[in-house]
Design a protein around this motif. Structure first.
Motif, PDB file in Angstrom:
ATOM      1  N   ARG A  76      -4.928   1.042 -15.032  1.00 15.40           N
ATOM      2  CA  ARG A  76      -5.752  -0.114 -14.676  1.00 15.40           C
ATOM      3  C   ARG A  76      -4.844  -1.206 -14.102  1.00 15.40           C
ATOM      4  N   LEU A  77      -5.417  -2.037 -13.260  1.00  9.37           N
ATOM      5  CA  LEU A  77      -4.626  -3.136 -12.714  1.00  9.37           C
ATOM      6  C   LEU A  77      -4.208  -4.120 -13.794  1.00  9.37           C
ATOM      7  N   THR A  78      -4.945  -4.165 -14.893  1.00  7.14           N
ATOM      8  CA  THR A  78      -4.612  -5.094 -15.975  1.00  7.14           C
ATOM      9  C   THR A  78      -3.678  -4.484 -17.014  1.00  7.14           C
ATOM     10  N   ASP A  79      -3.289  -3.221 -16.842  1.00  7.58           N
ATOM     11  CA  ASP A  79      -2.421  -2.580 -17.827  1.00  7.58           C
ATOM     12  C   ASP A  79      -1.030  -3.188 -17.829  1.00  7.58           C
ATOM     13  N   LEU A  80      -0.354  -3.001 -18.957  1.00  4.09           N
ATOM     14  CA  LEU A  80       0.977  -3.571 -19.112  1.00  4.09           C
ATOM     15  C   LEU A  80       2.042  -2.754 -18.378  1.00  4.09           C
ATOM     16  N   GLY A  81       1.838  -1.452 -18.279  1.00  7.16           N
ATOM     17  CA  GLY A  81       2.864  -0.609 -17.671  1.00  7.16           C
ATOM     18  C   GLY A  81       2.760  -0.558 -16.162  1.00  7.16           C
ATOM     19  N   TYR A  82       2.106   0.496 -15.636  1.00 10.81           N
ATOM     20  CA  TYR A  82       1.981   0.663 -14.184  1.00 10.81           C
ATOM     21  C   TYR A  82       1.067  -0.380 -13.545  1.00 10.81           C
ATOM     22  N   GLY A  83       0.386  -1.148 -14.381  1.00  6.68           N
ATOM     23  CA  GLY A  83      -0.473  -2.190 -13.835  1.00  6.68           C
ATOM     24  C   GLY A  83       0.263  -3.155 -12.937  1.00  6.68           C
ATOM     25  N   GLN A  84       1.502  -3.484 -13.296  1.00  8.18           N
ATOM     26  CA  GLN A  84       2.255  -4.440 -12.481  1.00  8.18           C
ATOM     27  C   GLN A  84       2.545  -3.881 -11.088  1.00  8.18           C
ATOM     28  N   ALA A  85       2.936  -2.606 -11.000  1.00  7.38           N
ATOM     29  CA  ALA A  85       3.199  -1.991  -9.696  1.00  7.38           C
ATOM     30  C   ALA A  85       1.917  -1.905  -8.864  1.00  7.38           C
ATOM     31  N   LEU A  86       0.806  -1.616  -9.527  1.00  7.80           N
ATOM     32  CA  LEU A  86      -0.470  -1.528  -8.807  1.00  7.80           C
ATOM     33  C   LEU A  86      -0.933  -2.902  -8.341  1.00  7.80           C
ATOM     34  N   ARG A  87      -0.731  -3.922  -9.186  1.00 11.06           N
ATOM     35  CA  ARG A  87      -1.122  -5.279  -8.774  1.00 11.06           C
ATOM     36  C   ARG A  87      -0.368  -5.709  -7.517  1.00 11.06           C
ATOM     37  N   GLU A  88       0.870  -5.298  -7.417  1.00  8.89           N
ATOM     38  CA  GLU A  88       1.669  -5.654  -6.243  1.00  8.89           C
ATOM     39  C   GLU A  88       1.116  -4.970  -4.990  1.00  8.89           C
ATOM     40  N   ILE A  89       0.689  -3.715  -5.114  1.00  7.36           N
ATOM     41  CA  ILE A  89       0.128  -2.995  -3.968  1.00  7.36           C
ATOM     42  C   ILE A  89      -1.185  -3.625  -3.515  1.00  7.36           C
ATOM     43  N   PHE A  90      -2.037  -3.973  -4.478  1.00 11.05           N
ATOM     44  CA  PHE A  90      -3.386  -4.419  -4.138  1.00 11.05           C
ATOM     45  C   PHE A  90      -3.538  -5.940  -4.117  1.00 11.05           C
ATOM     46  N   ARG A  91      -2.444  -6.655  -4.222  1.00 11.19           N
ATOM     47  CA  ARG A  91      -2.501  -8.116  -4.203  1.00 11.19           C
ATOM     48  C   ARG A  91      -3.020  -8.608  -2.853  1.00 11.19           C
ATOM     49  N   GLU A  92      -3.970  -9.548  -2.910  1.00  4.29           N
ATOM     50  CA  GLU A  92      -4.497 -10.138  -1.684  1.00  4.29           C
ATOM     51  C   GLU A  92      -3.506 -11.170  -1.151  1.00  4.29           C
ATOM     52  N   ARG A  93      -3.145 -11.036   0.122  1.00  5.78           N
ATOM     53  CA  ARG A  93      -2.197 -11.952   0.740  1.00  5.78           C
ATOM     54  C   ARG A  93      -2.835 -12.623   1.941  1.00  5.78           C
ATOM     55  N   PRO A  94      -2.424 -13.859   2.249  1.00  7.10           N
ATOM     56  CA  PRO A  94      -3.016 -14.569   3.395  1.00  7.10           C
ATOM     57  C   PRO A  94      -2.899 -13.787   4.702  1.00  7.10           C
ATOM     58  N   GLU A  95      -1.805 -13.041   4.850  1.00 11.59           N
ATOM     59  CA  GLU A  95      -1.596 -12.310   6.091  1.00 11.59           C
ATOM     60  C   GLU A  95      -2.295 -10.951   6.092  1.00 11.59           C
ATOM     61  N   GLY A  96      -2.988 -10.624   4.998  1.00 11.28           N
ATOM     62  CA  GLY A  96      -3.689  -9.353   4.921  1.00 11.28           C
ATOM     63  C   GLY A  96      -2.962  -8.370   4.023  1.00 11.28           C
ATOM     64  N   PRO A  97      -3.580  -7.226   3.729  1.00  6.91           N
ATOM     65  CA  PRO A  97      -2.978  -6.254   2.814  1.00  6.91           C
ATOM     66  C   PRO A  97      -1.739  -5.594   3.395  1.00  6.91           C
ATOM     67  N   VAL A  98      -0.809  -5.234   2.513  1.00  2.00           N
ATOM     68  CA  VAL A  98       0.359  -4.460   2.911  1.00  2.00           C
ATOM     69  C   VAL A  98      -0.002  -2.985   2.822  1.00  2.00           C
ATOM     70  N   ASP A  99       0.175  -2.260   3.929  1.00  2.00           N
ATOM     71  CA  ASP A  99      -0.182  -0.845   3.960  1.00  2.00           C
ATOM     72  C   ASP A  99       1.084  -0.030   4.157  1.00  2.00           C
ATOM     73  N   ALA A 100       1.364   0.858   3.217  1.00  2.00           N
ATOM     74  CA  ALA A 100       2.567   1.678   3.264  1.00  2.00           C
ATOM     75  C   ALA A 100       2.328   2.929   2.430  1.00  2.00           C
ATOM     76  N   PRO A 101       3.163   3.954   2.613  1.00  2.00           N
ATOM     77  CA  PRO A 101       3.010   5.148   1.776  1.00  2.00           C
ATOM     78  C   PRO A 101       3.139   4.828   0.295  1.00  2.00           C
ATOM     79  N   VAL A 102       2.637   5.706  -0.542  1.00  2.00           N
ATOM     80  CA  VAL A 102       2.703   5.510  -1.986  1.00  2.00           C
ATOM     81  C   VAL A 102       4.167   5.390  -2.419  1.00  2.00           C
ATOM     82  N   PRO A 103       4.537   4.326  -3.146  1.00  2.00           N
ATOM     83  CA  PRO A 103       5.924   4.180  -3.612  1.00  2.00           C
ATOM     84  C   PRO A 103       6.330   5.346  -4.508  1.00  2.00           C
ATOM     85  N   VAL A 104       7.604   5.649  -4.486  1.00  2.00           N
ATOM     86  CA  VAL A 104       8.121   6.811  -5.229  1.00  2.00           C
ATOM     87  C   VAL A 104       7.777   6.757  -6.717  1.00  2.00           C
ATOM     88  N   PRO A 105       7.938   5.609  -7.414  1.00  2.00           N
ATOM     89  CA  PRO A 105       7.593   5.609  -8.838  1.00  2.00           C
ATOM     90  C   PRO A 105       6.133   5.981  -9.102  1.00  2.00           C
TER      91      PRO A 105
END
Length: 717
Positions: free
Chosen positions: A560-589
């Protein structure tokens, strides 16, 4: 500021021997607390005298444990002795209600409650009230606008009750940290009270602005008793740790050191379950507690905590204890969004302790992700003007009562936000709750943008103040009391900054290792939707009832995005930014996490279908391609965007609108017969409402697949 409620002109209070009244009051107090040496403090007697002798209105702002409930129970007994009607107590805390009913019974007070957990008892309770067999009625605030209660019971109570008590009175004020729309109905109740009925408003968490707001709503000639907000039995401290695994490990190593039993507060429901599971694995007797916990289980857990049968409940802010629960500690895993809310939570500890010889420990373990969670809850604020106007227009056009589920299919709001908005509009006079739902009153309504902006700005200042609390080198209790505008605020001498509490930040290697393993264990079940939303026929879609054919199997997400473990990595991927979403391949971790989920889950699949993403196409494509190679199964289809005019997320505010939007936006693209007899892995990046996966699974099953199992990176909730 809100308009003041008109105070009825006070009727001449009957002549009362004040010395005799005080003696009677103290006799009642001794029965209430079960101690022959109990006496009222002067400030407590001042409040009781104002209510029971002078029939005035009073606002009591006093710290938790001061004895506010003793004031209204004793005042009730004095008033009932003189023939007054029952006391009505409005309180949002069900646990507090249960404890207060038990305390009242000790003093011979006949107390009952009407709330969402005892619907079957309402009719007999109403009859008992009419028969004069009830001394105290505790009601939850949402009852005040239940049509039957509002139209049939409330007028009689307003005319005949002996005392009205508004507990947690800061909830009345827009400026209160825990403002609740249901409480706005109390303003109308105050206007409707028969002349001369006393009113008591109580709270432990009101700064000067909230105090003045509530006082103004009570009317004129209000006695305000504002005492010191120091909690002499509390020792406050903050432990700064960098990572989630360090904070979990600290809890595992230091929980047993905390005095007695207590509460570990978390910001989300998911965290309560995760943390409780981890602590149990480390040998601690704890249990999870949240608003999702069943009522009977809640009661049992509260009893276990109060009696010391468990070391801690790992809880959200849904946990509120009664005045007779004495807890030895409160630990916050993550910071609440305001110092006032934090003060209220830490006030659960130290009640009933003799500050000269006993103390309770309060520890805050802040996290970087706290601000993300604050932002999420802030997003649930009062809707934009166009959404409100749309709702009013639908009700006006319908011309009859509409249930919340029916109205939900016509507007772009979640049910929770829709219900909250309707409650506000009801008090403002634009809509009215009736049997069968809500109806338009036809009255003009003005969107008070300036007020909503001021409240939003106040919330931001509260968040900034909370961050300052974490950094401050001054006395922590002084800081909290200053936030509450306590004029007597001074250094406590007990907190970590005053030198009265020493908190070790040391963590054992074993605890760190197990915490890391716990947080590194990916995998969250993704439950399939079981029922189609109500009201689909109103949108021209013939889907209703149980999803009996074409449904998905249970799926998996990394976290879950609210989880303590992988939640932080997922929040970074899905974080809304003024310039728009960052689109890239799935990070290795996360690639490694997906593989671990697959190895644990082992889904029997022989084909893959992916969900097309316009905003994160590279992310989803790399996930689907990688899964195809790793599992050795072909990519045979695409749940493709066919109408880009339907924007991503459209309709996500309610289920019926979302199903309609997904049906227009997507269609299945696959070669004829390609999915016939296949067990399909359906791949997407993020689950929010779950309807995209549900509609995709339905299309895939209709193309001949025998099963559809979703696999996604994250779950938003």
């Amino acid at each position: 500021m809100t308009s003041p409620a008109a105070t009825p002109a006070a009727t001449p209070a009957p002549t009362v021997d004040r010395a005799q009244a005080r003696a009677s009051a103290e006799a009642h107090l001794r029965a209430l607390v079960g101690r022959d040496d109990a006496v009222l403090r002067e400030d407590q007697w001042s409040a009781i005298e104002a209510l029971a002798v002078d029939r005035r209105r009073a606002l009591v702002v006093q710290r938790t444990g001061w004895g506010k409930s003793a004031v209204y129970f004793v005042a009730t007994l004095l008033l009932r002795e003189r023939g007054a009607g029952p006391t009505v107590i409005v309180s949002p805390l069900l646990a507090l209600m249960r404890n207060q009913i038990q305390a009242a019974e000790r003093a011979g007070i006949r107390a009952v409650t009407i709330n969402s957990t005892n619907i079957g008892d309402w009719e007999p309770i109403h009859r008992s009230i009419q028969a004069g067999e009830v001394d105290v009625l505790l009601v939850s605030p949402e009852r005040l606008n239940n049509p039957g209660f509002r139209d049939e019971v409330l007028p009689r109570l307003a005319a005949t009750c002996g005392l009205l008590v508004v507990d947690e009175a800061h909830c009345i004020s827009d400026w209160g940290h825990d403002f609740r729309p249901d409480y706005r109905r109390i303003r109308t109740l105050l206007d409707d009270l028969t002349e001369g009925i006393p009113v008591l408003a109580t709270t432990a968490t009101a700064n000067q602005r909230v105090t003045e707001d509530v006082q103004q709503q009570l009317g004129t000639d209000v006695l305000v008793l504002r005492g010191s907000l120091d909690r002499e039995s509390l020792r406050l401290g903050v432990v700064h740790l960098k990572t989630a695994d360090q904070r979990l490990a600290w809890l595992a190593d230091h929980l047993a050191e905390q005095p007695g039993s207590g509460i570990v507060y978390c910001l989300t429901v998911a965290a309560t379950q995760e943390v409780a599971d981890y602590l149990r694995s480390r040998g601690h007797d704890v249990a999870a507690y949240s608003g999702q916990t069943e009522t009977t289980e809640r009661q049992a857990l509260e009893g276990d905590l109060a009696s010391g049968k468990v070391k801690a409940l790992v809880a959200t802010s849904a946990l509120g204890m009664g005045f007779d629960a004495s807890l030895g500690f409160v630990v916050n895993l993550g910071a609440p969004s305001s110092p006032v809310a934090y003060y209220q939570q830490v006030g659960r500890a130290g009640r009933g302790l003799d500050a000269r010889s006993e103390s309770a420990t309060v520890v805050l373990l802040p996290a970087i992700e706290d601000r993300d969670i604050w932002a999420y809850f802030a997003s649930l604020a009062f809707p934009r003007e166009e959404q409100v106007r749309e709702t009013l227009a639908v009700l006006a056009e319908e011309g009859r009562a509409m249930s919340t589920p029916a109205l939900e299919t016509r507007v772009e709001l979640t049910r929770t936000r829709l219900e909250t908005m309707l409650k506000v509009l009801d008090v403002d006079g634009a809509v009215r709750r009736v049997r069968g739902g809500w109806e338009s009153t036809g009255q003009a309504w003005t969107y008070d943008e300036a007020r909503y902006r001021r409240v939003s700005e106040a919330r931001q200042r509260e968040q900034d103040a909370m961050l300052e609390y974490l950094r401050t080198d001054q006395c922590r209790m002084l800081f909290l009391r200053a936030q509450l505008d306590d004029p007597e605020a001074q250094a406590c001498g007990r907190c970590d900054n005053c030198g009265g509490l020493s908190l070790s930040s040391e963590i054992s290697a074993a605890a760190i290792e197990e915490a890391q393993a716990r947080l590194a264990r990916p995998g969250v079940p993704v439950a399939p939707r079981k029922m189609w939303p109500t009201g689909m026929d109103r949108l021209g879609i013939e889907l209703k009832g149980k999803i009996s054919d074409g449904g998905a199997e249970e799926g998996r997400a990394v976290a879950r995005l609210t989880d303590l473990g992988y939640g932080q990595a997922l929040r970074e991927i899905f974080r809304e930014r003024p310039e728009g979403p960052v689109d890239a391949p799935v990070p290795v971790p996360l690639v490694q996490a997906v593989i671990e989920v697959l190895n644990d889950w082992r889904p029997p699949v022989d084909a893959i279908v992916s969900v097309q993403s316009v905003r994160r196409g590279e992310l989803v494509d790399s996930l689907a391609d990688g899964l195809s190679r790793y599992l050795g199964v072909p990519l045979l289809g695409l749940w493709a965007v066919v109408d880009p005019n339907v924007v991503p997320g459209q309709g996500s505010m309610n289920s019926a609108q979302r199903v309609a939007a997904v049906g227009r936006r997507f269609d299945l693209q696959a070669d004829p017969g390609a999915l016939e007899g296949r067990s399909v892995l359906l791949v997407d990046d993020l689950v929010d409402t779950g309807w995209t996966l549900t509609m995709a699974a339905r299309a895939i099953r209709r193309a001949g697949a025998t099963a559809v199992r979703p696999l996604v990176l994250g779950v938003s909730g």
